[in-house]
Design a protein around this motif. Structure first.
Motif, PDB file in Angstrom:
ATOM      1  N   TRP A  42      11.707  12.987   7.616  1.00  0.00           N
ATOM      2  CA  TRP A  42      10.458  13.236   6.896  1.00  0.00           C
ATOM      3  C   TRP A  42      10.621  14.227   5.755  1.00  0.00           C
ATOM      4  N   ARG A  65       4.331  10.222  -0.785  1.00  0.00           N
ATOM      5  CA  ARG A  65       5.216  11.381  -0.878  1.00  0.00           C
ATOM      6  C   ARG A  65       4.420  12.636  -1.169  1.00  0.00           C
ATOM      7  N   ILE A  86       6.507  10.973   3.494  1.00  0.00           N
ATOM      8  CA  ILE A  86       7.714  11.783   3.407  1.00  0.00           C
ATOM      9  C   ILE A  86       7.397  13.016   2.560  1.00  0.00           C
ATOM     10  N   LYS A 145       8.669   4.565   2.704  1.00  0.00           N
ATOM     11  CA  LYS A 145       7.968   5.851   2.587  1.00  0.00           C
ATOM     12  C   LYS A 145       7.311   5.956   1.208  1.00  0.00           C
TER      13      LYS A 145
END
Length: 118
Positions: free
Chosen positions: A4, A30, A58, A27
């Protein structure tokens, strides 16, 4: 780091994470966190906990804020020292974490901005 968390160490790497499409297609949501120090070290575990709630999330850590060009800093963080993290989805900012609001709940709220863009 963890699944992550990505620490970027070059401007080129940072630019790839700031684009419309994520370098990791799994992902797409962000959060970019900039800087280092006690407040950021308090914030990072909380934004990571918030990221773990949704597998599409993430956290991108820009430990050296000098990696951000002035125009990028202005576009993402409004050139404000109060903004510690910004959520990017589909190439645009859609949520923020502010100094003094570093709890998991604050990070969850920032990430929720990406849900409104879907």
């Amino acid at each position: 780091m963890s699944p992550w968390l990505v620490e970027v160490i070059s401007h080129e790497e940072l630019v790839s994470w700031m684009g419309q499409e994520s370098p990791d297609p799994d992902k797409p949501v962000r959060m970019i966190v900039r800087g280092d120090g006690p407040v950021i070290r308090e914030l990072l575990p909380n934004v990571l906990d918030a990221a773990k709630v949704d597998p599409r999330r993430i956290v991108i850590w820009v430990r050296d804020p000098n990696l951000l060009m002035a125009s990028e800093n202005a576009a993402l963080f409004s050139s404000s020292a109060e903004i510690l993290g910004v959520v990017i989805h589909e190439g645009r900012a859609c949520g923020w974490v502010y100094q003094g609001a570093c709890r998991v709940e604050d990070a969850l709220f920032a990430f929720a901005g990406a849900d409104k863009t879907d």
